[in-house]
Design an enzyme around this catalytic site. Structure first.
Site, mmCIF file in Angstrom:
data_model
loop_
_atom_site.group_PDB
_atom_site.id
_atom_site.type_symbol
_atom_site.label_atom_id
_atom_site.label_comp_id
_atom_site.label_asym_id
_atom_site.label_seq_id
_atom_site.Cartn_x
_atom_site.Cartn_y
_atom_site.Cartn_z
ATOM 1 N N THR A 1 0.840 -1.202 0.000
ATOM 2 C CA THR A 1 0.000 0.000 0.000
ATOM 3 C C THR A 1 0.877 1.256 0.000
ATOM 4 O O THR A 1 0.525 2.255 -0.625
ATOM 5 C CB THR A 1 -0.968 0.033 1.205
ATOM 6 O OG1 THR A 1 -0.260 -0.316 2.387
ATOM 7 C CG2 THR A 1 -2.119 -0.928 1.020
ATOM 8 N N ARG B 1 -9.765 -5.242 -2.275
ATOM 9 C CA ARG B 1 -11.029 -5.388 -1.540
ATOM 10 C C ARG B 1 -11.617 -4.041 -1.129
ATOM 11 O O ARG B 1 -12.794 -3.930 -0.876
ATOM 12 C CB ARG B 1 -10.827 -6.235 -0.288
ATOM 13 C CG ARG B 1 -10.611 -7.690 -0.594
ATOM 14 C CD ARG B 1 -10.484 -8.482 0.693
ATOM 15 N NE ARG B 1 -10.127 -9.860 0.435
ATOM 16 C CZ ARG B 1 -8.898 -10.279 0.212
ATOM 17 N NH1 ARG B 1 -7.892 -9.434 0.206
ATOM 18 N NH2 ARG B 1 -8.650 -11.545 -0.022
ATOM 19 N N GLN C 1 1.951 -13.062 -0.316
ATOM 20 C CA GLN C 1 0.639 -13.244 -0.936
ATOM 21 C C GLN C 1 0.460 -12.274 -2.093
ATOM 22 O O GLN C 1 -0.508 -12.377 -2.843
ATOM 23 C CB GLN C 1 -0.476 -12.954 0.073
ATOM 24 C CG GLN C 1 -0.480 -13.851 1.286
ATOM 25 C CD GLN C 1 -1.551 -13.422 2.282
ATOM 26 O OE1 GLN C 1 -2.716 -13.770 2.154
ATOM 27 N NE2 GLN C 1 -1.154 -12.650 3.264
ATOM 28 N N HIS D 1 0.620 -16.700 -4.313
ATOM 29 C CA HIS D 1 -0.578 -16.549 -5.149
ATOM 30 C C HIS D 1 -0.248 -16.173 -6.589
ATOM 31 O O HIS D 1 -1.124 -15.713 -7.323
ATOM 32 C CB HIS D 1 -1.523 -15.517 -4.525
ATOM 33 C CG HIS D 1 -2.148 -15.971 -3.239
ATOM 34 N ND1 HIS D 1 -2.568 -15.104 -2.261
ATOM 35 C CD2 HIS D 1 -2.400 -17.224 -2.767
ATOM 36 C CE1 HIS D 1 -3.068 -15.801 -1.245
ATOM 37 N NE2 HIS D 1 -2.972 -17.080 -1.517
ATOM 38 N N SER E 1 -3.809 -9.471 7.334
ATOM 39 C CA SER E 1 -4.758 -9.807 8.401
ATOM 40 C C SER E 1 -4.652 -11.287 8.773
ATOM 41 O O SER E 1 -5.193 -11.716 9.778
ATOM 42 C CB SER E 1 -6.184 -9.490 7.954
ATOM 43 O OG SER E 1 -6.482 -10.228 6.788
ATOM 44 N N ASN F 1 1.949 -5.324 12.040
ATOM 45 C CA ASN F 1 0.629 -5.120 11.444
ATOM 46 C C ASN F 1 -0.134 -4.152 12.343
ATOM 47 O O ASN F 1 0.072 -4.140 13.554
ATOM 48 C CB ASN F 1 -0.126 -6.462 11.355
ATOM 49 C CG ASN F 1 -1.268 -6.429 10.362
ATOM 50 O OD1 ASN F 1 -1.121 -5.941 9.239
ATOM 51 N ND2 ASN F 1 -2.422 -6.926 10.760
#
Ligand code: ZN
Length: 236
Positions: free
Chosen positions: A26, A34, A101, A119, A187, A210
């Site tokens: 980010t 999402r 991921q 992924h 998360s 996190n």
């Protein structure tokens, strides 16, 4: 601010394995799909990303799949940030491993050729008809392979598809090799990724970077601030 205690955990580790998620990218301007507002545009009929990024959508509504992926997932101008860079340096020196991921290619852009892309990677594309590799630039121009009109897709794991056997094997090896596991920017609710932690050594330490607690069991230390700040302060 990096605390002395956390720095000591890094300094004393024989092998560090990082597990990263969307929160790492980010800071490079890549939104978590999402939460992207474009998602709710009329074009996608309010469908959830779990459908738009599913094997079913790819097979049944390939044009909608293509539009969603192209408009919401590709950020070719994004640059790696200090998190990608510090992790890449540790991996290239052999002291660390990375399982991500993320499908955005930023770890590779940062020089990390050891990364396990759990992924897959958006910037590797292939034709679903003949399996031939297709340059992602060509995919951005058309969803159809110019030689056989097969539908092109990115080499990413869609909802309803399995993680590749090689990614699973390499991930388990990296987890087993670690005496320090560091979970960053996720998360930690997506399986089977989150389940990898069950392969850790019984005495392996666990650090979480996190902004909210994650469901990961016995955490040695949690850093709840900004991940970029944490990595900027990390020495060595
Ligand atoms: Zn083809």
């Amino acid at each position: 601010m990096m605390t002395e205690n956390l720095q000591t955990l890094f300094d004393q580790a024989q092998h560090i394995t990082f597990m990263t998620g969307a929160g790492v990218s980010t800071a490079s301007g890549i939104p978590d799909y999402r939460s992207k507002s474009g998602l709710y545009s009329a074009k996608f009929k309010g469908l959830p990303p779990e459908y738009l990024l599913s094997h079913d959508c790819f097979v049944q509504q390939p044009e909608m799949f293509y539009d969603f992926v192209k408009e919401n997932l590709y950020f070719p101008d994004a640059k790696p940030n200090v998190i990608h860079e510090k992790i890449a340096a540790l991996c290239q020196s052999g002291r660390a491993s990375l399982i991500t991921q993320n499908i955005d290619n930023l770890d590779r852009t940062a020089g990390n050729d050891q990364v396990v892309e759990f992924h897959g990677n958006l910037y590797r594309c292939y034709c679903s008809k003949d399996g031939e590799q297709v340059d992602w630039h060509d995919y951005m121009k058309s969803m159809y392979h110019d030689t056989d009109h097969g539908i092109i897709r990115p080499d990413i794991v869609l909802y309803g598809e399995s993680i590749s056997e090689s990614a699973l094997q390499r991930s388990m090896a990296a987890i087993e090799a670690a005496d320090l596991l560091v979970i960053v920017g996720t998360s930690f609710k997506v399986y089977p990724f989150a389940g990898l932690i069950n392969y850790r050594q019984p005495n392996a330490k666990l650090v979480v970077v996190n902004n909210e607690p994650i469901p990961a069991g016995s955490v040695t230390a949690q850093y709840s601030g900004d991940a970029e700040t944490f990595f900027a302060g990390l020495k060595g």
